[in-house]
Design an enzyme around this catalytic site. Structure first.
Site, mmCIF file in Angstrom:
data_model
loop_
_atom_site.group_PDB
_atom_site.id
_atom_site.type_symbol
_atom_site.label_atom_id
_atom_site.label_comp_id
_atom_site.label_asym_id
_atom_site.label_seq_id
_atom_site.Cartn_x
_atom_site.Cartn_y
_atom_site.Cartn_z
ATOM 1 N N HIS A 95 99.146 47.330 46.642
ATOM 2 C CA HIS A 95 99.601 46.433 47.707
ATOM 3 C C HIS A 95 98.421 45.935 48.530
ATOM 4 O O HIS A 95 98.323 44.736 48.829
ATOM 5 C CB HIS A 95 100.602 47.164 48.605
ATOM 6 C CG HIS A 95 101.024 46.359 49.805
ATOM 7 N ND1 HIS A 95 102.075 45.477 49.776
ATOM 8 C CD2 HIS A 95 100.521 46.312 51.072
ATOM 9 C CE1 HIS A 95 102.207 44.912 50.961
ATOM 10 N NE2 HIS A 95 101.271 45.403 51.764
ATOM 11 N N GLU A 96 97.528 46.834 48.923
ATOM 12 C CA GLU A 96 96.376 46.425 49.720
ATOM 13 C C GLU A 96 95.456 45.517 48.924
ATOM 14 O O GLU A 96 94.855 44.589 49.477
ATOM 15 C CB GLU A 96 95.621 47.652 50.236
ATOM 16 C CG GLU A 96 96.435 48.558 51.155
ATOM 17 C CD GLU A 96 97.101 47.817 52.302
ATOM 18 O OE1 GLU A 96 96.537 46.800 52.780
ATOM 19 O OE2 GLU A 96 98.202 48.227 52.718
ATOM 20 N N HIS B 271 93.404 36.848 50.178
ATOM 21 C CA HIS B 271 92.257 36.356 50.931
ATOM 22 C C HIS B 271 91.331 35.550 50.030
ATOM 23 O O HIS B 271 90.862 34.460 50.399
ATOM 24 C CB HIS B 271 91.507 37.543 51.544
ATOM 25 C CG HIS B 271 90.383 37.128 52.440
ATOM 26 N ND1 HIS B 271 89.211 37.838 52.532
ATOM 27 C CD2 HIS B 271 90.236 36.072 53.289
ATOM 28 C CE1 HIS B 271 88.408 37.248 53.397
ATOM 29 N NE2 HIS B 271 89.001 36.179 53.869
ATOM 30 N N HIS C 280 96.518 42.011 49.236
ATOM 31 C CA HIS C 280 95.990 41.291 50.400
ATOM 32 C C HIS C 280 94.588 40.762 50.127
ATOM 33 O O HIS C 280 94.239 39.648 50.547
ATOM 34 C CB HIS C 280 95.964 42.206 51.620
ATOM 35 C CG HIS C 280 97.313 42.494 52.186
ATOM 36 N ND1 HIS C 280 98.222 41.498 52.498
ATOM 37 C CD2 HIS C 280 97.917 43.666 52.520
ATOM 38 C CE1 HIS C 280 99.321 42.049 52.988
ATOM 39 N NE2 HIS C 280 99.167 43.356 53.010
#
Length: 242
Positions: free
Chosen positions: A112-113, A120, A116
Site C-alpha cells: 500500500h505504501e 507520486h 503512494h
C-alpha cells in the site's frame, strides 16, 4: 481523528440534555468500530507468515525496483502502524511490525505504501492536491476550536462562524484523502496479485481484508467529522438565537 471536540450547546431535550452530544457519541462509535476492524484484521494476518518469507522491507524493495523507483529510500520507523510514504523526501517508512516481519499483513501494508510512491512518481493529481492541502488542513485543525470557543463565550457569532469555516478545511482534506488511499490500495492489490508477491489466493484475500479495513478508517473519520460539523453548526445557531 481528534475525539476532544467538545462544546456546550443550548439545544436541549428535556432537562439539561444536549442532544448534540448524540452526534459526538455517534462519531466516536463509528471511529471505534473502524479502528477495531482494522486492528482485528491486522492482528489476524500478522500471525500468518507469507509463503515466500518476504518481510515488509523485502516486499517494498521488490515493488519499488520493478516500478523503477530505486531512488526511494526505505526506512524503519518507530510506532505501531506508523507506516507512510513521504513525498517531500521520497522516503518510504515502515513500522517494525511491517519492516521486520514476513507476514501477510506486512506484505499488504508495505505494498500500500509503495502504491503512494508510485502515485507520486506518476504525478497522480489527488496526491499532489492532498500534499498542497496539508498546511491549510493543519491550520484549520489547530485554530478552529479556540476560535469557536472564544466566539461562543464572547457572543461574537461571526467569530464562531469563522471557526466553523476553519473546521471545514479539515473535512475538505479528509475528502481529498479518500481517493488517494483507495487508489493506493487498488495499486497494491494489483501488484500483490500479479504472482510475484502473493504465493496463493489466500494471501491475496488476506491482504485485501487488511487494506479494506484500513480504508474504512478514513471513511469513518470523514463521517465523524461531518457529524461534528453538524453539531458545531447546531450549537452556534442555538447561541445566535439566544
Amino acid at each position: 481523528m481528534n475525539f476532544s471536540m467538545y462544546g456546550l450547546g443550548n439545544s436541549r431535550i428535556g432537562f439539561m440534555f444536549d442532544w448534540t452530544y448524540l452526534l459526538l457519541l455517534a462519531g466516536v462509535v463509528i471511529c471505534l468500530i473502524a479502528s477495531a476492524r482494522v486492528n482485528s484484521a491486522f492482528r489476524k494476518y500478522s500471525r500468518i507468515a507469507n509463503a515466500r518469507g518476504l518481510t515488509g522491507r523485502d516486499v517494498a524493495e521488490i515493488i519499488l525496483r520493478n516500478a523503477g523507483l530505486n531512488y526511494v529510500r526505505i526506512e524503519r520507523v518507530s510506532g505501531r502502524l506508523s507506516d507512510h510514504y513521504d513525498p517531500g523526501t521520497q522516503v518510504l517508512r515502515l513500522s517494525p511490525e511491517v519492516y521486520d516481519v514476513a507476514s501477510v499483513a506486512a506484505m499488504g501494508v508495505a505494498a500500500h505504501e509503495c502504491g503512494h510512491a508510485i502515485q507520486h512518481a506518476k504525478g497522480y493529481a489527488p496526491l499532489a492536491l492532498r500534499s498542497a492541502a496539508v498546511p491549510v488542513a493543519r491550520f484549520g485543525s489547530m485554530l478552529y476550536w479556540p476560535i469557536i470557543l472564544i466566539g461562543w463565550i464572547t457572543g461574537i457569532m461571526g467569530l464562531a462562524d469563522l471557526g466553523v469555516l476553519f473546521f471545514c478545511f479539515v473535512i475538505i482534506f479528509q475528502i481529498i484523502t479518500l481517493p488517494v488511499e483507495f487508489n493506493a490500495s487498488r495499486r497494491a492489490l494489483q501488484i500483490i496479485g500479479d504472482g510475484q508477491i502473493a504465493a496463493n489466493e489466500y494471501e491475496y484475500k488476506g491482504v485485501k481484508s487488511v487494506l479494506s479495513a484500513a480504508a474504512m478508517t478514513y471513511v469513518a473519520a470523514l463521517l465523524s467529522s461531518i457529524l461534528q460539523l453538524i453539531r458545531l453548526i447546531a450549537i452556534t445557531g442555538g447561541r445566535r438565537r439566544d
